[in-house]
Design a protein around this motif. Sequence first.
Motif, PDB file in Angstrom:
ATOM      1  N   LEU A 445       0.838  -1.203   0.000  1.00  0.00           N
ATOM      2  CA  LEU A 445       0.000   0.000   0.000  1.00  0.00           C
ATOM      3  C   LEU A 445       0.871   1.250   0.000  1.00  0.00           C
ATOM      4  O   LEU A 445       0.598   2.219  -0.703  1.00  0.00           O
ATOM      5  N   LEU A 447       3.953   1.426  -1.093  1.00  0.00           N
ATOM      6  CA  LEU A 447       4.617   1.504  -2.394  1.00  0.00           C
ATOM      7  C   LEU A 447       3.650   2.024  -3.451  1.00  0.00           C
ATOM      8  O   LEU A 447       4.010   2.857  -4.291  1.00  0.00           O
ATOM      9  N   ALA A 448       2.401   1.533  -3.390  1.00  0.00           N
ATOM     10  CA  ALA A 448       1.403   1.991  -4.360  1.00  0.00           C
ATOM     11  C   ALA A 448       1.231   3.498  -4.250  1.00  0.00           C
ATOM     12  O   ALA A 448       1.229   4.215  -5.247  1.00  0.00           O
ATOM     13  N   SER A 449       1.123   3.988  -3.022  1.00  0.00           N
ATOM     14  CA  SER A 449       0.943   5.419  -2.809  1.00  0.00           C
ATOM     15  C   SER A 449       2.140   6.209  -3.330  1.00  0.00           C
ATOM     16  O   SER A 449       1.987   7.232  -3.988  1.00  0.00           O
ATOM     17  N   ARG A 450       3.356   5.704  -3.036  1.00  0.00           N
ATOM     18  CA  ARG A 450       4.557   6.400  -3.508  1.00  0.00           C
ATOM     19  C   ARG A 450       4.583   6.437  -5.035  1.00  0.00           C
ATOM     20  O   ARG A 450       4.915   7.449  -5.632  1.00  0.00           O
ATOM     21  N   SER A 451       4.219   5.311  -5.665  1.00  0.00           N
ATOM     22  CA  SER A 451       4.255   5.264  -7.132  1.00  0.00           C
ATOM     23  C   SER A 451       3.174   6.163  -7.720  1.00  0.00           C
ATOM     24  O   SER A 451       3.222   6.506  -8.892  1.00  0.00           O
ATOM     25  N   LEU A 452       2.183   6.538  -6.915  1.00  0.00           N
ATOM     26  CA  LEU A 452       1.142   7.440  -7.400  1.00  0.00           C
ATOM     27  C   LEU A 452       1.476   8.896  -7.068  1.00  0.00           C
ATOM     28  O   LEU A 452       0.603   9.752  -6.981  1.00  0.00           O
ATOM     29  N   GLY A 453       2.743   9.177  -6.827  1.00  0.00           N
ATOM     30  CA  GLY A 453       3.193  10.547  -6.701  1.00  0.00           C
ATOM     31  C   GLY A 453       3.086  11.152  -5.314  1.00  0.00           C
ATOM     32  O   GLY A 453       3.225  12.352  -5.156  1.00  0.00           O
ATOM     33  N   GLN A 454       2.847  10.327  -4.286  1.00  0.00           N
ATOM     34  CA  GLN A 454       2.750  10.875  -2.932  1.00  0.00           C
ATOM     35  C   GLN A 454       4.078  10.668  -2.215  1.00  0.00           C
ATOM     36  O   GLN A 454       4.651   9.583  -2.290  1.00  0.00           O
ATOM     37  N   ASN A 455       4.563  11.676  -1.499  1.00  0.00           N
ATOM     38  CA  ASN A 455       5.807  11.466  -0.763  1.00  0.00           C
ATOM     39  C   ASN A 455       5.522  10.776   0.572  1.00  0.00           C
ATOM     40  O   ASN A 455       4.383  10.440   0.887  1.00  0.00           O
ATOM     41  N   ALA A 456       6.591  10.539   1.337  1.00  0.00           N
ATOM     42  CA  ALA A 456       6.454   9.738   2.555  1.00  0.00           C
ATOM     43  C   ALA A 456       5.443  10.341   3.527  1.00  0.00           C
ATOM     44  O   ALA A 456       4.599   9.634   4.079  1.00  0.00           O
ATOM     45  N   ARG A 462      -2.282   9.983   4.351  1.00  0.00           N
ATOM     46  CA  ARG A 462      -3.432   9.557   3.548  1.00  0.00           C
ATOM     47  C   ARG A 462      -3.675   8.055   3.575  1.00  0.00           C
ATOM     48  O   ARG A 462      -4.781   7.597   3.290  1.00  0.00           O
ATOM     49  N   VAL A 463      -2.625   7.274   3.858  1.00  0.00           N
ATOM     50  CA  VAL A 463      -2.794   5.818   3.808  1.00  0.00           C
ATOM     51  C   VAL A 463      -2.616   5.169   5.183  1.00  0.00           C
ATOM     52  O   VAL A 463      -3.501   4.481   5.683  1.00  0.00           O
TER      53      VAL A 463
END
Lengths: 543, 349
Positions: A445, A447-456, A462-463
């Motif tokens: 989850l 990794l998915a968020s990071r790959s969708l342009g969200q930083n740490a 958000r996640v």
Amino acid sequence: MISNFNFYKLLPWAVTLLLILPIIALIFNAFSIDNSGTFQHLIDTVLLTYSLNTLFLILGVVSLSFIFALPVAWFVACCEFPSRTILQWALMLPLALPPYIVAIVYTDLLDFSGPVQQFLRSLMGWQQISDYYFPDIRSLLGAILILSLTLYPYLYLLLRSAFLGQSGALFQAARSLGLSPLAAFFRVSLPLSRSAIAVGLSLIAMESLGDFATVNYFAVSTLTTAVYDTWLELGSLTTAAKISSLMLLALVVLITLENYSRRKQKIYQRSGATHTELRFVLRGWKKWGALLFSWSLLIGAFILPLLTLFYYALSYFSESLNARLWQYTLNSFWLAIIVAGLALVIALIVNFYQRLSPGILAKSCIRLSSLGYAVPGTVVAIAVLIPFTNIDLLLNQLLVEFGFSRVGLLFSGTLFILVIAYLVRFSAIAVGSIDSSLAQVSPSLDLASRSLGQNAAQTIRRVNLPLIKKGMLSATILVFIEAMKELPTALLLRPFNFETLATYVYQFVSDEMIEFAALPALLIVLMGLLPFIIVNRLLENAT
Amino acid sequence: MSALVVNKLSCFYQDNQVLESLDLELENNEIICLLGESGCGKTTLLKAVAGLQTKLSGEVKINGKTVNDNGVNVAPEKRKVGLIFQDYALFPHLNVFDNVAFSLSQYSKEEKKKRVDDVLALVRLCDYAQRFPHQLSGGQQQRIAIARALAYQPDLMLLDEPFSNLDHHVRFQLIHEIRELLKVRSMSALFVTHSKEEGFAFADKIALMQAGKIVQIGSAQNLYSHPKSKYVADFMGQSNYLKVCVKDKYSYQSDLGLLTSNTLIEFETGKALNLLLRPEQIAIETAVNGLGTVKQVDFLGAYQQITVSYQNNDYRIKQSNHFGDCMQFKVGDKVTLSVLSHDFVVFTQ
């Protein structure tokens, strides 16, 4: 990964350092030279007796808890009999009762003027104490009984889930190979639960080692009371630190045993189908035996003490309900809320450190910040006193040197030190709770968020945070309960004129005024019980 | 310009070299499958491209932009790569709409809705916008994950065993569907799997990995028919090895008689070699005086597999069942074997 790189790596270590500094200071202090000779004096006189008392207390509580917990855990997990579903959750309720409250209830019931001896006297026609023998509850054996009644749920909970987690097929296989249910239990279920038993018993041993209030009330001298006395009466911090280190040594052994057993337990644990479908239906004398044993335990450990408290609380309601009670309740409540909130923040900091940069560093950060969880309250109190009294001394010295006036005990004489001590003890609960709920959030989850342009930071907000809401709530509540109940730390560290509900109750307990202790005691129990039920609901819904 | 260039990429993990100076190039609108056993480094390579792997040396370029090189390590959120996982990785606290709109915070409400509707239509799940992930089947969840990645308009799609958690019949349907989808959107994709059947169905090219290296890359047919090593041959399908001896420039001597090669033999006369024989490249016939004995017959639906012991060697032979029962073999039958004409592949060991 966050732009402010240094800060994000320093913060968890700063927090961890704050939590372990007192313990390091304690060990350091214990090795320093004791000029007063107090410790040598103790060695020459009572230290051996105190140590032996502690040892016997631990052995006694461990054995008796095992005798209490094993049968009920098996009845509830593997058998079918009336009221099983009620007992299943009711049997863990004694955890909400602080042992010293159970102790005063039993003293009231069993001492010379109590109802039990009165009844016996009227029945047998005895007149005075020399006419008959009645065992004294205020003894080592009494303390063992009281602590076992309140601590057995640790083992019960672990055993129950161990039994439930075992593959039913194994039990069936044993039966099909010609074993009776009881034989199958002893040759399959019990050996498979060995590690759960070891974990449960080491937890109980740690709690017994740390108990102060019960033994002090029963006038049984153990290492905890020795720490308390040397500090409050002899005023020797170094000696207190030396005795505390003895207890730490015992703890290291117990914690090692617990960690080792926990690792082994994972091998036997198995998810999926449970024992449920093949519960062993109890009939006839077996049914009555199971009912008698389980309900006696529940009545003795929970219902009877609670009813007694209710009786006294109602009888002395108007006398007990006063401004002081209200004030101390608020004190306890706010203290517990602050500690719970800070513990949550600490837990989030160290756990997200591990989530963002997993590795040996983050792992040790979590381990170290959880170090205080098993350390007895008296020991933690002594431990936090050492660095902060020194800081206070230094501060005042500096102020005087620069021409300012003294500020007094800015850290060690205020609520500050009490909050720190609570955090040292209870942060581990929050850290563990967040750790396990974060572990259930799949790393993909993130990794998915990071790959969708969200930083740490965005990913956390958000996640991760929305997904561990329940874990955060139960972490807060669990720390809250512990902070509400905590007695010895508060007794040793509270600022002048500051009382919590627990210290208030304990005053009456020491003065054997159960009638006035009852209402505040009930408040502690209820404030522990209600959140406890909420947490259990949360955890059950989570799985 | 290539969608992805990997140049001399090495990766160490706890003193083990997981990737060894690996090169790979992915053309635009091409799908390459990284195939290999677990632990061969295929997932590490994928993570390295996504920016989730540390301790790398070498170069990675996505769409001509260097994302990994000496001193350069672009954060994963700045790489514009879509990631698809085995466990779908849908955010369980968000419904389908919010999952797909996760990366679209900067857009207006209308624009967001338009983009979400657009990709949901693409994966044919428009009616599911208000559902939560746990209310969807595995195949539906994976399609939503694809939609979510597409909504972000990535330059490159990375898929990590995306079909492993699905039932067999759903799996191949979804594989074709998602392949079509990527082709329609002209997406380049790197796809990791341990299942060659998935690789055959999904990818344009297969890169077979072994111990941190790509041992052969090419079309599936190429890898199957012209493997460069025994490892590739065995991984791509069942193989028999027949000991042969070079007789002259055009033929081999073997237990199964004289074999004529379609191409010039490059080895010197008398050299001992192993000839790769796929089960379907051997013909079998009943013969009273045959040197082979049927050891085992396995009925497998469309074909049967016959194991024949022939002069102390076992050969597995695939026999189509379209002849009905006229070619029935029983254990103990005497048979003769012969090699069907094809492009021979030989190995020196």
